[in-house]
Design a protein around this motif. Structure first.
Motif, PDB file in Angstrom:
ATOM      1  N   HIS A 194       0.777  -1.241   0.000  1.00  0.00           N
ATOM      2  CA  HIS A 194       0.000   0.000   0.000  1.00  0.00           C
ATOM      3  C   HIS A 194       0.812   1.297   0.000  1.00  0.00           C
ATOM      4  O   HIS A 194       0.256   2.356  -0.280  1.00  0.00           O
ATOM      5  CB  HIS A 194      -0.961   0.018   1.192  1.00  0.00           C
ATOM      6  N   LEU A 195       2.103   1.239   0.318  1.00  0.00           N
ATOM      7  CA  LEU A 195       2.886   2.475   0.358  1.00  0.00           C
ATOM      8  C   LEU A 195       3.669   2.673  -0.926  1.00  0.00           C
ATOM      9  O   LEU A 195       4.109   1.719  -1.552  1.00  0.00           O
ATOM     10  CB  LEU A 195       3.845   2.476   1.555  1.00  0.00           C
ATOM     11  N   ARG A 196       3.850   3.923  -1.279  1.00  0.00           N
ATOM     12  CA  ARG A 196       4.554   4.260  -2.518  1.00  0.00           C
ATOM     13  C   ARG A 196       6.019   3.851  -2.506  1.00  0.00           C
ATOM     14  O   ARG A 196       6.592   3.566  -3.545  1.00  0.00           O
ATOM     15  CB  ARG A 196       4.474   5.765  -2.768  1.00  0.00           C
ATOM     16  N   ASP A 197       6.635   3.849  -1.326  1.00  0.00           N
ATOM     17  CA  ASP A 197       8.065   3.527  -1.277  1.00  0.00           C
ATOM     18  C   ASP A 197       8.330   2.025  -1.356  1.00  0.00           C
ATOM     19  O   ASP A 197       9.475   1.581  -1.234  1.00  0.00           O
ATOM     20  CB  ASP A 197       8.750   4.155  -0.062  1.00  0.00           C
ATOM     21  N   GLY A 198       7.286   1.246  -1.567  1.00  0.00           N
ATOM     22  CA  GLY A 198       7.428  -0.195  -1.770  1.00  0.00           C
ATOM     23  C   GLY A 198       8.046  -0.909  -0.599  1.00  0.00           C
ATOM     24  O   GLY A 198       7.442  -0.979   0.469  1.00  0.00           O
ATOM     25  N   THR A 199       9.268  -1.382  -0.765  1.00  0.00           N
ATOM     26  CA  THR A 199       9.902  -2.173   0.289  1.00  0.00           C
ATOM     27  C   THR A 199      10.802  -1.353   1.213  1.00  0.00           C
ATOM     28  O   THR A 199      11.329  -1.894   2.180  1.00  0.00           O
ATOM     29  CB  THR A 199      10.737  -3.322  -0.328  1.00  0.00           C
ATOM     30  N   GLU A 200      10.981  -0.077   0.944  1.00  0.00           N
ATOM     31  CA  GLU A 200      11.899   0.733   1.743  1.00  0.00           C
ATOM     32  C   GLU A 200      11.521   0.759   3.225  1.00  0.00           C
ATOM     33  O   GLU A 200      12.359   0.467   4.091  1.00  0.00           O
ATOM     34  CB  GLU A 200      11.945   2.165   1.197  1.00  0.00           C
ATOM     35  N   THR A 201      10.280   1.078   3.545  1.00  0.00           N
ATOM     36  CA  THR A 201       9.846   1.146   4.942  1.00  0.00           C
ATOM     37  C   THR A 201       9.873  -0.226   5.605  1.00  0.00           C
ATOM     38  O   THR A 201      10.462  -0.369   6.683  1.00  0.00           O
ATOM     39  CB  THR A 201       8.447   1.792   5.050  1.00  0.00           C
ATOM     40  N   PRO A 202       9.265  -1.255   5.005  1.00  0.00           N
ATOM     41  CA  PRO A 202       9.317  -2.565   5.679  1.00  0.00           C
ATOM     42  C   PRO A 202      10.727  -3.138   5.787  1.00  0.00           C
ATOM     43  O   PRO A 202      11.042  -3.815   6.776  1.00  0.00           O
ATOM     44  CB  PRO A 202       8.406  -3.468   4.848  1.00  0.00           C
ATOM     45  N   ASP A 203      11.584  -2.868   4.823  1.00  0.00           N
ATOM     46  CA  ASP A 203      12.966  -3.351   4.923  1.00  0.00           C
ATOM     47  C   ASP A 203      13.694  -2.672   6.088  1.00  0.00           C
ATOM     48  O   ASP A 203      14.445  -3.324   6.824  1.00  0.00           O
ATOM     49  CB  ASP A 203      13.723  -3.131   3.615  1.00  0.00           C
ATOM     50  N   LYS A 204      13.466  -1.385   6.268  1.00  0.00           N
ATOM     51  CA  LYS A 204      14.054  -0.650   7.398  1.00  0.00           C
ATOM     52  C   LYS A 204      13.529  -1.242   8.708  1.00  0.00           C
ATOM     53  O   LYS A 204      14.298  -1.510   9.634  1.00  0.00           O
ATOM     54  CB  LYS A 204      13.705   0.836   7.316  1.00  0.00           C
ATOM     55  N   ASP A 205      12.217  -1.497   8.762  1.00  0.00           N
ATOM     56  CA  ASP A 205      11.619  -2.060   9.971  1.00  0.00           C
ATOM     57  C   ASP A 205      12.136  -3.472  10.247  1.00  0.00           C
ATOM     58  O   ASP A 205      12.377  -3.839  11.397  1.00  0.00           O
ATOM     59  CB  ASP A 205      10.091  -2.055   9.861  1.00  0.00           C
ATOM     60  N   ARG A 206      12.318  -4.264   9.201  1.00  0.00           N
ATOM     61  CA  ARG A 206      12.867  -5.620   9.383  1.00  0.00           C
ATOM     62  C   ARG A 206      14.299  -5.562   9.926  1.00  0.00           C
ATOM     63  O   ARG A 206      14.689  -6.366  10.777  1.00  0.00           O
ATOM     64  CB  ARG A 206      12.839  -6.394   8.060  1.00  0.00           C
ATOM     65  N   ASP A 207      15.097  -4.612   9.425  1.00  0.00           N
ATOM     66  CA  ASP A 207      16.464  -4.451   9.928  1.00  0.00           C
ATOM     67  C   ASP A 207      16.454  -4.077  11.414  1.00  0.00           C
ATOM     68  O   ASP A 207      17.258  -4.599  12.200  1.00  0.00           O
ATOM     69  CB  ASP A 207      17.226  -3.385   9.136  1.00  0.00           C
ATOM     70  N   ASP A 215      16.497   0.519  21.665  1.00  0.00           N
ATOM     71  CA  ASP A 215      16.244   0.245  20.238  1.00  0.00           C
ATOM     72  C   ASP A 215      14.750   0.102  19.973  1.00  0.00           C
ATOM     73  O   ASP A 215      14.235   0.617  18.982  1.00  0.00           O
ATOM     74  CB  ASP A 215      16.952  -1.051  19.804  1.00  0.00           C
ATOM     75  N   LEU A 216      14.071  -0.604  20.849  1.00  0.00           N
ATOM     76  CA  LEU A 216      12.635  -0.843  20.677  1.00  0.00           C
ATOM     77  C   LEU A 216      11.852   0.463  20.783  1.00  0.00           C
ATOM     78  O   LEU A 216      10.926   0.696  20.002  1.00  0.00           O
ATOM     79  CB  LEU A 216      12.152  -1.858  21.719  1.00  0.00           C
ATOM     80  N   ALA A 217      12.222   1.327  21.718  1.00  0.00           N
ATOM     81  CA  ALA A 217      11.518   2.608  21.885  1.00  0.00           C
ATOM     82  C   ALA A 217      11.630   3.458  20.620  1.00  0.00           C
ATOM     83  O   ALA A 217      10.646   4.067  20.180  1.00  0.00           O
ATOM     84  CB  ALA A 217      12.064   3.364  23.090  1.00  0.00           C
ATOM     85  N   LYS A 218      12.814   3.474  20.018  1.00  0.00           N
ATOM     86  CA  LYS A 218      13.009   4.218  18.762  1.00  0.00           C
ATOM     87  C   LYS A 218      12.141   3.610  17.653  1.00  0.00           C
ATOM     88  O   LYS A 218      11.486   4.335  16.895  1.00  0.00           O
ATOM     89  CB  LYS A 218      14.488   4.180  18.380  1.00  0.00           C
ATOM     90  N   HIS A 219      12.134   2.304  17.573  1.00  0.00           N
ATOM     91  CA  HIS A 219      11.342   1.594  16.568  1.00  0.00           C
ATOM     92  C   HIS A 219       9.838   1.868  16.768  1.00  0.00           C
ATOM     93  O   HIS A 219       9.122   2.154  15.806  1.00  0.00           O
ATOM     94  CB  HIS A 219      11.642   0.091  16.673  1.00  0.00           C
ATOM     95  N   ILE A 220       9.378   1.785  18.007  1.00  0.00           N
ATOM     96  CA  ILE A 220       7.974   2.051  18.324  1.00  0.00           C
ATOM     97  C   ILE A 220       7.592   3.468  17.912  1.00  0.00           C
ATOM     98  O   ILE A 220       6.543   3.692  17.306  1.00  0.00           O
ATOM     99  CB  ILE A 220       7.702   1.813  19.834  1.00  0.00           C
ATOM    100  N   GLU A 221       8.447   4.427  18.241  1.00  0.00           N
ATOM    101  CA  GLU A 221       8.187   5.834  17.894  1.00  0.00           C
ATOM    102  C   GLU A 221       8.012   5.997  16.383  1.00  0.00           C
ATOM    103  O   GLU A 221       7.071   6.645  15.924  1.00  0.00           O
ATOM    104  CB  GLU A 221       9.350   6.698  18.398  1.00  0.00           C
ATOM    105  N   GLU A 222       8.915   5.381  15.605  1.00  0.00           N
ATOM    106  CA  GLU A 222       8.828   5.479  14.141  1.00  0.00           C
ATOM    107  C   GLU A 222       7.546   4.823  13.616  1.00  0.00           C
ATOM    108  O   GLU A 222       6.892   5.365  12.728  1.00  0.00           O
ATOM    109  CB  GLU A 222      10.046   4.817  13.489  1.00  0.00           C
ATOM    110  N   GLU A 223       7.227   3.664  14.156  1.00  0.00           N
ATOM    111  CA  GLU A 223       6.015   2.980  13.693  1.00  0.00           C
ATOM    112  C   GLU A 223       4.767   3.794  14.002  1.00  0.00           C
ATOM    113  O   GLU A 223       3.906   3.961  13.140  1.00  0.00           O
ATOM    114  CB  GLU A 223       5.899   1.601  14.363  1.00  0.00           C
ATOM    115  N   GLU A 224       4.669   4.281  15.236  1.00  0.00           N
ATOM    116  CA  GLU A 224       3.445   4.953  15.669  1.00  0.00           C
ATOM    117  C   GLU A 224       3.284   6.359  15.099  1.00  0.00           C
ATOM    118  O   GLU A 224       2.158   6.843  14.981  1.00  0.00           O
ATOM    119  CB  GLU A 224       3.375   4.995  17.199  1.00  0.00           C
ATOM    120  N   THR A 225       4.391   7.022  14.759  1.00  0.00           N
ATOM    121  CA  THR A 225       4.276   8.398  14.265  1.00  0.00           C
ATOM    122  C   THR A 225       4.417   8.516  12.748  1.00  0.00           C
ATOM    123  O   THR A 225       3.995   9.518  12.179  1.00  0.00           O
ATOM    124  CB  THR A 225       5.325   9.319  14.927  1.00  0.00           C
TER     125      THR A 225
END
Length: 191
Positions: free
Chosen positions: A60-73, A105-115
């Motif tokens: 659904h996102l225009r950036d394709g795999t960029e966001t999920p790949d960052k999140d997987r890393d 690390d998790l707090a940073k990840h949570i912040e990015e996901e939620e915002t």
């Protein structure tokens, strides 16, 4: 029915609660119980996102795999720390530093996901699609491993196959772990 973002946030708040209990408790038994609960929730949550949410981001996102790949890393780093933490005893001098490093690390990840990440996803899908993803996320968490296995694949379909093989072993071992809900009241007359 809850939206996907609501389900994700609920898990995030629970993880933060378990973390706070572990770091503020002086009771080793309580720390072990919440260490198990924290590990259980984080392992299931991460895999649920990888199997359900990240493919939705790709779709659904225009950036394709960029966001999920960052999140997987980011997940990979957290899962590696979780694997180390999940078998530590609270008396280990590395216990708190490992937990605090992982939580940073998790707090940073949570912040990015939620915002950012999941806000974009919610705006790209309908409320009905969000509810469907939320339901799928919840169901998926019931069948995945409950411990960290960072050396396994983190993308479907291989993650699904490996997860289905590891999950029964994790679930069986969970039967012998201490849990917060298993606390026996030493003074039953006070209930």
């Amino acid at each position: 029915m809850a939206r996907l973002m609501d389900a994700i946030k609920k898990d995030h708040r629970e993880l933060e609660e378990y973390y706070n209990i572990i770091v503020s408790s002086g009771d080793t038994d309580e720390q072990i119980r919440f260490q198990n609960k924290f590990t259980w929730e984080l392992a299931r949550h991460a895999i649920g996102e990888e199997l359900v949410v990240y493919p939705a981001l790709e779709k659904h996102l225009r950036d394709g795999t960029e966001t999920p790949d960052k999140d997987r890393d980011e997940h990979q780093t957290i899962k590696e720390k979780l694997q180390k933490f999940q078998d530590m005893h609270p008396s280990d001098p590395a216990f708190m530093p490992t937990l605090k490093s992982m939580m940073a690390d998790l707090a940073k990840h949570i912040e990015e996901e939620e915002t950012t990440d999941f806000v974009k996803l919610e705006s790209a899908i309908t409320p009905k699609e969000s509810e469907s993803l939320s339901k799928s996320f919840g169901r998926t968490k019931m069948f995945v491993p409950t411990r960290s296995h960072p050396n396994t694949p983190n993308k479907p379909p291989f993650e699904t196959v490996v997860g289905l093989l590891a999950a029964p072993i994790d679930h069986l071992a969970d039967m012998f772990r201490k849990w917060p809900d298993d606390v026996i009241n030493p003074n039953p007359s006070s209930e």
